[in-house]
Write a protein that holds these residues in place. Structure first.
Motif, mmCIF file in Angstrom:
data_model
loop_
_atom_site.group_PDB
_atom_site.id
_atom_site.type_symbol
_atom_site.label_atom_id
_atom_site.label_comp_id
_atom_site.label_asym_id
_atom_site.label_seq_id
_atom_site.Cartn_x
_atom_site.Cartn_y
_atom_site.Cartn_z
ATOM 1 N N ASP A 1 1.036 -1.206 -0.147
ATOM 2 C CA ASP A 1 0.068 0.204 0.403
ATOM 3 C C ASP A 1 1.076 1.060 -0.088
ATOM 4 O OD1 ASP A 1 -2.203 -1.326 0.338
ATOM 5 O OD2 ASP A 1 -1.952 -1.739 2.466
ATOM 6 N N ALA A 2 1.025 2.094 -0.879
ATOM 7 C CA ALA A 2 1.465 3.291 -1.021
ATOM 8 C C ALA A 2 0.614 4.664 -0.862
ATOM 9 C CB ALA A 2 2.136 2.936 -2.517
ATOM 10 N N ASP A 3 1.668 4.993 -0.199
ATOM 11 C CA ASP A 3 0.840 7.030 0.303
ATOM 12 C C ASP A 3 1.284 7.586 -0.955
ATOM 13 O OD1 ASP A 3 0.921 9.461 1.412
ATOM 14 O OD2 ASP A 3 1.556 8.476 3.034
ATOM 15 N N MET A 4 0.629 8.244 -1.613
ATOM 16 C CA MET A 4 0.578 8.823 -2.560
ATOM 17 C C MET A 4 1.329 10.813 -2.119
ATOM 18 S SD MET A 4 0.815 7.204 -5.375
ATOM 19 C CE MET A 4 1.095 5.831 -4.881
ATOM 20 N N GLY A 5 0.045 10.708 -0.518
ATOM 21 C CA GLY A 5 0.225 11.906 -0.321
ATOM 22 C C GLY A 5 -1.214 12.425 -0.915
ATOM 23 N N ALA A 6 -0.546 13.813 -0.863
ATOM 24 C CA ALA A 6 -2.050 14.552 -1.649
ATOM 25 C C ALA A 6 -2.371 14.194 -3.637
ATOM 26 C CB ALA A 6 -2.704 16.109 -0.377
ATOM 27 N N TYR A 7 -1.113 14.542 -3.565
ATOM 28 C CA TYR A 7 -1.658 14.878 -5.266
ATOM 29 C C TYR A 7 -0.555 13.910 -5.904
ATOM 30 C CZ TYR A 7 -4.204 19.158 -4.174
ATOM 31 O OH TYR A 7 -4.837 20.372 -3.642
ATOM 32 N N MET A 8 -0.445 13.612 -7.136
ATOM 33 C CA MET A 8 -0.304 12.479 -8.591
ATOM 34 C C MET A 8 0.966 13.856 -8.424
ATOM 35 S SD MET A 8 -1.083 10.599 -7.802
ATOM 36 C CE MET A 8 -2.277 8.649 -8.079
ATOM 37 N N MET A 9 1.813 13.605 -8.279
ATOM 38 C CA MET A 9 2.895 14.483 -9.020
ATOM 39 C C MET A 9 3.541 14.218 -9.697
ATOM 40 S SD MET A 9 4.446 17.191 -5.565
ATOM 41 C CE MET A 9 4.953 18.118 -7.568
ATOM 42 N N LEU A 10 5.167 13.966 -10.164
ATOM 43 C CA LEU A 10 5.679 13.813 -11.965
ATOM 44 C C LEU A 10 5.459 12.290 -11.717
ATOM 45 C CD1 LEU A 10 6.018 14.833 -14.350
ATOM 46 C CD2 LEU A 10 8.289 14.876 -14.093
ATOM 47 N N ILE A 11 6.103 11.599 -11.549
ATOM 48 C CA ILE A 11 5.952 9.802 -11.139
ATOM 49 C C ILE A 11 5.651 9.824 -10.208
ATOM 50 C CG2 ILE A 11 7.360 10.232 -12.977
ATOM 51 C CD1 ILE A 11 9.723 9.346 -10.737
ATOM 52 N N THR A 12 5.008 9.677 -8.983
ATOM 53 C CA THR A 12 4.332 9.667 -7.822
ATOM 54 C C THR A 12 4.179 7.843 -7.577
ATOM 55 O OG1 THR A 12 3.901 11.841 -6.966
ATOM 56 C CG2 THR A 12 3.012 10.091 -6.140
ATOM 57 N N PRO A 13 2.497 7.862 -8.716
ATOM 58 C CA PRO A 13 2.626 6.529 -8.461
ATOM 59 C C PRO A 13 3.495 5.873 -8.844
ATOM 60 C CG PRO A 13 1.221 8.310 -10.904
ATOM 61 C CD PRO A 13 1.941 8.424 -9.750
ATOM 62 N N GLY A 14 4.138 6.268 -10.305
ATOM 63 C CA GLY A 14 5.224 5.227 -10.426
ATOM 64 C C GLY A 14 6.392 4.245 -9.987
ATOM 65 N N VAL A 15 6.740 5.474 -8.770
ATOM 66 C CA VAL A 15 6.938 4.594 -7.885
ATOM 67 C C VAL A 15 7.434 3.402 -7.126
ATOM 68 C CG1 VAL A 15 8.888 5.606 -5.396
ATOM 69 C CG2 VAL A 15 8.354 6.744 -7.409
ATOM 70 N N PRO A 16 6.343 3.304 -6.815
ATOM 71 C CA PRO A 16 6.194 1.272 -6.157
ATOM 72 C C PRO A 16 6.503 0.454 -7.294
ATOM 73 C CG PRO A 16 4.180 2.653 -5.557
ATOM 74 C CD PRO A 16 4.525 3.719 -6.584
ATOM 75 N N LEU A 17 6.292 1.681 -8.664
ATOM 76 C CA LEU A 17 6.204 -0.311 -9.603
ATOM 77 C C LEU A 17 7.812 0.127 -10.464
ATOM 78 C CD1 LEU A 17 3.461 0.943 -9.683
ATOM 79 C CD2 LEU A 17 2.975 1.213 -12.868
ATOM 80 N N LEU A 18 8.638 0.722 -10.361
ATOM 81 C CA LEU A 18 9.715 0.863 -10.472
ATOM 82 C C LEU A 18 10.476 -0.542 -9.203
ATOM 83 C CD1 LEU A 18 11.080 4.036 -10.668
ATOM 84 C CD2 LEU A 18 11.430 2.637 -12.741
ATOM 85 N N GLY A 19 9.516 0.137 -8.634
ATOM 86 C CA GLY A 19 10.087 -1.582 -7.312
ATOM 87 C C GLY A 19 9.814 -2.732 -7.307
#
Lengths: 272, 798, 154
Positions: free
Chosen positions: B325-343
């Motif tokens: 479960d990944a914490d995006m914070g308040a907004y999607m910034m440039l690659i926010t949602p992709g960070v967990p995918l990189l892992g």
């Protein structure tokens, strides 16, 4: 972060500083090394209308042999104390503690009088003063008076200093050959102590704690145990009668535990 | 034709050349954004929300407007009405088609979603005046329930955005073979299930972010100086967001004081500075204060991980199953949602795992947005698998070295182009000897003996030993692979190499350094390739007017993509030069040899021409082959066909004071393998710094929030970036397994240390406490947490 | 208020607000931008300069406090012909810097530390002596190496 605007006055003598305090009252703040005041001003937690710079009062910077005590001018820097040969023999605890404050840059600018007057329960030097059984000399419009360290720290960032008084001198009873220790515990070297313990043995053992209450404090229970020959076992009550703060680094239970551990280590080291 | 001299032989590649960047930086001549000033500039002051979630009911700007030196005060609605932008701040990585992406404008319009979100902007004629005026803006809020943790977001009784019914932003699965995965977990001899917390971290590059936007008085152009890692991406995104034509925007990243991912975003301040400067015709500037940076710059990590291992009786892995479960914070910034995918692709680590499955749920919270931070998803993955492997080792009853040996890909032997269950093809690896070297350097047997001695003696200071073998995925990235992951850009890099008439070389790179020493490293590549002295190579970068094409620096990509582009451009320069040399020496190009900067005719060593002479000839163009264009300048845009996969083994020892809970890192050994090295000195520096950032996560750092979404440690006094006094010196060594993904055989080194060290340290901490039955502990291993864990464990035993 | 200082051997004066922090006076009034600002809590040491020969954090001093003082900033460390100070050279030789932002403060802190320890420092002494200076790039390893190469115990 940018401080709010203020008027700036230079006091070139203790009397000039006292006069400035008398003139501006609560609106004025004394600026010595600035390492307690300026960080507060940058976050606008302190917004004095007048800042009175006492950092130029050069005749308040000295470390002198006063016979049965060492007399230290209030504007003496931590660095000067940390490197004093006189203090190395006569007040090694204070000298050592001065070297534990902040970092070298802070110690070059910060002053003993400034640190004590701020009265922060998390700072190192008040504990050293308490353990040494030192005396502060305060000067106000009515002249000078002596305040025992044990009477000086009255509450959170509050001291027995009147609004129109300044500290001019700190007197440390000579303690050559007396066992001593300072135990500072923190997570990062430059930081304030999470808990600290200053121990002076001798005829009337004194133990002072850092960050274990709203003000710098001595611990009479531990001192009584030591006076009764309890040795390091006296540390077992170091958490009693304390009211430590809680923050990200430590809750009260853990601070009380640390106090016991550090006082125990301090007594052992001082006795060694 | 020149008389034959001894050829200049450069062997620049592989040497620890001193950095050409250093003299200026050491003399205080490095120009960071805050060092650059323009006459008539206006200072922005940000009015920021003190609440994590609230409706703005009124804003009173009158006092601020009346203050001396204040140019204007603009609220969110006013800025919106000015039509300064066409679109919200961009998210370039919509990981699923149905990903929720609430509009994120440079300023809040009617509702704030995290502490520190901008609600109004002050423009004043001085830094101090802007700070004063920002304080005088009075904003009234109607507080709303804040979502201050992943747990609260999952619970969903409050939503971070009032218009949402749930906090979930997306669900992303990577389960290549569900049946195989189910079978692996059907009845395993050993089943490990562990939960880990990747606490939020504040990247804390030493240079705070800052911007200076300068309108050109001669036209509609605007130049943005920004403390950014990504001037090229920023330029495109400013154009897309504001409607200012791309050709009218110039972005310059001057000296940049560290990035670590925190400077790869498209930030509100950047859009505000550009658009206001453009509109007002005056330069506009802003620099974040350190305490402000915790709100104005994104944070890293912020994940809850569950990892399960299935293994046979010998500890041989049968399957790995992960949910985060990944914490995006308040907004999607440039690659926010992709960070967990990189892992996601790295949760099987360096191991041979028949079955694998990964799922990730992204959640909104009312906290500062998250995005890339050194390693970006990969330290999290490495942590989970490497911690879990230690737990498995304990279950099986073998050592952490042995569990790893039994499971290494290819049995620890050399391999290349090996497909792993997460569907990637690892370029090359050779894990066994790498582990051997690390254990030898760490004196692993000696450490274990000392540990046994202390345990037997019941000493209050216990020793813990931790190890990690990591692999990372970097060299981002093959553009097609990014397309497959729904990323909104490519992963190529551009280089231009020109040999000037005077024989000096000029390299234009799309990579954008912020401390990595690109100028030095690129000069080494060019020197070797062209056979000229490194000091004859000038490297140009980080200014879109000079280097119009590029995709910048992140994801340990500079050398493996950008450096390879430079090498290839050099090859093209040499190829053209060879045609000219052949023409001028009246020889066949096939008969020419090129070595040490000299073209010579095979078998006739007295017939030779230095490349500098050819450069001059290409410039005069007096005697070129028919139809050949003058000048020696070549461009290459390199798009890699595969990622690169550096690896390594780190071994460390910690001492735990059981009386206080204090953890001291005693020793740290890192044996990394990043393939061929261009400048080993720079590689070593990257490894050192990376290690300490991971150690910081393990022992020191955490962005702490209260239940109302207030960050309780925004300043450097409370957010514990470690100092020299808090970490030891390190021992580093290397094995060299060249990459098969690029002709230089290089991998990447920028993130490796961070990807390994947090797990190595926590493995050591848990190892120290294992006699008490401790199997896990959350990061950071603070003294209080360690003391309490020991206490509880001992109590449990009693 | 009028503030006069001797910076890097040169006498400089300017009229500033009393609240002007010394670091802003140096950077913005005098144009000496080599001294950096990395935090707002006296924690990071990026702003370290020498005041009357001793290291100090110029973000925790008002410019008015420095009136009459001798100040050395990073710009004043190299010799006039541009030859780097031995500490600067050591940082270069040992790769003690990457992004360079903490470097001016780190070098100024290190020169002060070495000057105060003429008998030489061991590794622990260097690490403790630099406790007030934060670096995010180097992991300190090569900084410590650089300082020891100049001021290490024989």
């Amino acid at each position: 972060m940018i401080p709010a605007a203020f008027d700036y006055q230079v006091a070139d003598s203790a009397d000039a500083a006292i006069a400035a305090l008398a003139e501006h009252g609560d609106d004025a703040k004394l600026l010595a090394g600035g390492h307690s005041l300026i960080p507060l001003m940058r976050f606008r937690l302190a917004t004095p209308g007048v800042v009175v710079d006492i950092g130029r009062i050069s005749d308040l910077s000295y470390i002198n042999d006063g016979g049965d005590h060492v007399a230290i001018g209030a504007m003496t820097t931590h660095r000067a104390i940390e490197t004093s040969e006189l203090l190395a023999t006569e007040a090694p605890l204070l000298r050592h503690v001065a070297g534990q404050v902040g970092d070298p840059q802070v110690r070059h600018r910060g002053t003993l009088g400034g640190s004590l007057a701020h009265g922060d329960p998390a700072s190192d030097l008040p504990a050293a003063l308490l353990a040494h059984g030192g005396v502060l000399v305060a000067r106000g419009p009515g002249g000078e008076r002596e305040i025992a360290a044990s009477d000086f720290f009255t509450g959170f960032l509050e001291t027995a200093l009147a609004g129109d008084e300044i500290i001019t001198e700190i007197r440390i009873p000579k303690a050559a050959g007396v066992g001593w220790s300072y135990q500072k515990f923190n997570r990062r070297a430059q930081d304030w102590a999470i808990v600290g313990a200053a121990v002076m043995l001798g005829d009337a053992p004194k133990v002072a704690l850092v960050n274990m209450g709203s003000a710098p404090m001595r611990h009479s229970g531990v001192e009584a145990g030591l006076a009764g020959g309890g040795g390091a076992d006296a540390a077992s009550v170091a958490g009693d009668d304390t009211d430590p703060p809680e923050d990200l680094n430590a809750d009260a239970e853990y601070r009380k535990h640390l106090a016991r551990v550090l006082v125990g280590r301090g007594i052992t080291e001082a006795s060694g | 034709m020149t008389a034959v001299e001894d050829p200049i032989t450069t062997t620049a590649i592989g040497t620890p050349m001193k950095r050409r960047e250093d003299p200026k930086l050491l003399a205080g001549e490095g120009k960071y954004v805050d060092d650059i000033h323009v006459v008539g500039q206006l200072w922005m002051g940000m009015v920021r929300s003190p609440l994590a979630h609230a409706r703005i009911t009124s804003i009173d700007t009158s006092a601020a407007e009346a203050a001396e030196g204040v140019h204007s005060v603009l609220t969110g609605p006013q800025l919106q009405e000015m039509g300064l932008w066409l679109a919200p701040l961009p998210c370039a990585w919509p990981v699923t088609e149905d990903m929720v992406n609430p509009p994120h404008y440079p300023t809040a319009i009617d509702e704030v979603h995290h502490v520190g979100e901008i609600v109004a902007v002050v423009l004043a004629d001085s830094r101090y005046g802007a700070a004063d005026a920002a304080e005088q803006v009075i904003v009234d809020y109607e507080p709303l329930d804040a979502v201050a943790s992943i747990a609260a977001a999952r619970d969903g009784s409050a939503t971070a955005h009032s218009e949402h019914e749930t906090n979930k932003a997306f669900h992303w699965p990577l389960v290549p073979d569900p049946d195989a995965l189910e079978a692996a977990f059907a009845n395993p001899a050993h089943h490990v299930k562990a939960n880990f917390v990747q606490q939020r971290l504040i990247p804390a590059a030493m240079e705070p972010r800052g911007v200076l936007a300068v309108p050109s008085p001669m036209g509609g152009d605007v130049t943005l100086y920004s403390a950014t890692q990504v001037p090229h991406i920023l330029k495109v995104m400013i154009a897309a967001t504001t409607g200012i034509p791309e050709s009218k925007i110039r972005v310059v990243a001057p000296a940049v004081g560290g990035g670590f991912g925190a400077k790869l975003n498209i930030n509100p301040d950047e859009i505000l500075a550009v658009t206001l400067a453009n509109r007002l015709g005056r330069a506009v500037r802003w620099t974040e204060s350190r305490s402000e940076a915790a709100f104005s710059t994104h944070q890293g990590r912020g994940q809850l991980q569950t990892i399960e291992l299935a293994a046979d009786a010998d500890g041989k892995l049968q399957g790995v199953r992960v949910h985060i479960d990944a914490d995006m914070g308040a907004y999607m910034m440039l690659i926010t949602p992709g960070v967990p995918l990189l892992g996601s692709f790295l949760y099987t680590g360096v191991y041979d795992v028949p079955a694998f499955g990964f799922t990730c749920d992204g959640y909104f919270t009312n906290l500062t947005p998250t995005d890339a931070y050194r390693g970006a998803g990969r330290p999290e993955a490495s942590y989970a698998i490497e911690r879990a492997m230690d737990i498995l080792a304990a279950q099986v009853g073998i050592g952490p070295d042995e569990i790893r040996r039994r499971n290494y890909l290819a049995g620890g032997e050399y391999f290349e182009n090996l497909e792993v269950p997460s569907t990637l093809v690892f370029d090359s690896g050779h894990y066994g000897p790498n582990l051997d070297r690390a254990l030898e350097l760490a004196d692993y047997d000696g450490l274990r003996a000392e540990q046994a001695r202390r345990r037997a003696a019941g000493e209050s200071k216990q020793l813990g030993i931790g190890m990690v073998t990591y692999v990372e995925i970097c060299g981002l990235a093959p553009s097609r692979a990014l397309g497959g992951l729904s990323y909104g850009a490519g992963g190529w890099e551009h280089a231009t190499v020109r040999l000037l008439p005077t024989g000096k070389a000029e390299v234009v790179s799309g990579s954008t350094p912020h401390g990595q020493g690109h100028e030095t490293t690129w000069s080494q590549i060019v020197a070797d390739k062209l056979g000229i002295p490194p000091e004859d190579v000038t490297v140009l970068h980080s200014d879109t007017a000079i280097s119009p094409l590029g995709l910048d620096t992140y994801g340990s990509r500079s050398l493996a993509v950008g450096g390879v582009a430079i090498a290839a451009a050099c090859d093209k320069v040499v190829e053209k030069a060879k045609q000219i040399a052949a023409h001028q020496m009246e020889a066949s190009a096939d008969d020419l040899e090129f070595a040490g900067g000299m073209f010579s005719v095979s078998g006739s060593p007295d017939q030779a021409m230095p490349i500098q002479a050819i450069a001059f000839g290409a410039f005069t163009a007096h005697n070129l082959p028919d139809g050949m264009e003058p000048n020696l300048q070549e461009q290459v845009t390199f798009d890699p066909t595969n990622f690169v996969f550096p690896f390594g083994t780190h071994v460390c020892a910690v001492e735990i004071d059981e009386d206080t809970g204090a953890v001291e890192l005693l020793s740290y050994v890192a044996v990394d393998d990043c393939g061929n090295q261009i400048n080993p000195m720079i590689v070593e520096g990257q490894v050192h710094g990376g290690i300490v950032q991971g150690v910081a996560q393990a022992l020191f750092e955490e962005a702490c929030y209260d239940e109302d979404g207030n960050l309780t440690n925004p300043s450097m006094m409370d957010y514990l970036v470690p100092s020299a006094a808090d970490v030891p010196s390190m021992v580093t060594d290397y094995t060299v397994t060249p990459s098969t993904s690029n002709p230089l055989g290089v991998k990447g080194a920028g993130e490796a240390g961070t990807i390994s060290s947090a797990a190595a340290v926590m493995n050591a901490v848990v190892d120290a406490l294992s006699p008490y039955g401790v199997v896990d502990m959350d990061m950071p291993a603070t003294p209080q947490r360690v003391w309490r864990t020991i206490n509880e464990a001992k109590g449990g035993q009693a | 208020m009028e503030v006069s200082v001797t910076v890097n051997g040169e006498r400089r004066s300017a009229d500033v607000e009393p609240r002007t922090l010394l670091v802003h006076f140096l950077r913005e009034t005098l144009g000496l931008t080599g001294t950096n600002v990395g935090c707002d809590t006296s924690s990071c040491g990026a702003c370290t300069i020498h005041v009357n020969g001793e290291s100090a954090k110029s973000c925790t001093m008002f410019a008015v406090q420095a009136d009459g003082a001798e100040i050395t900033t990073i710009e004043g460390l190299a010799s006039e012909d541009g030859e780097l100070h031995p500490m600067q050279q050591a940082f270069m030789d040992c790769h003690g810097l990457q992004c360079g932002y903490c470097t001016p403060g780190m070098v100024m802190a290190a020169t002060s530390l070495v000057a105060e320890n003429p008998g030489g420092l061991d590794e622990a002494g260097v690490r403790e002596g630099l406790e007030g200076n934060l670096c995010r790039c180097t992991g300190y390893h090569n900084i410590v190496k650089a300082v020891l190469s100049v001021g290490g115990a024989a």
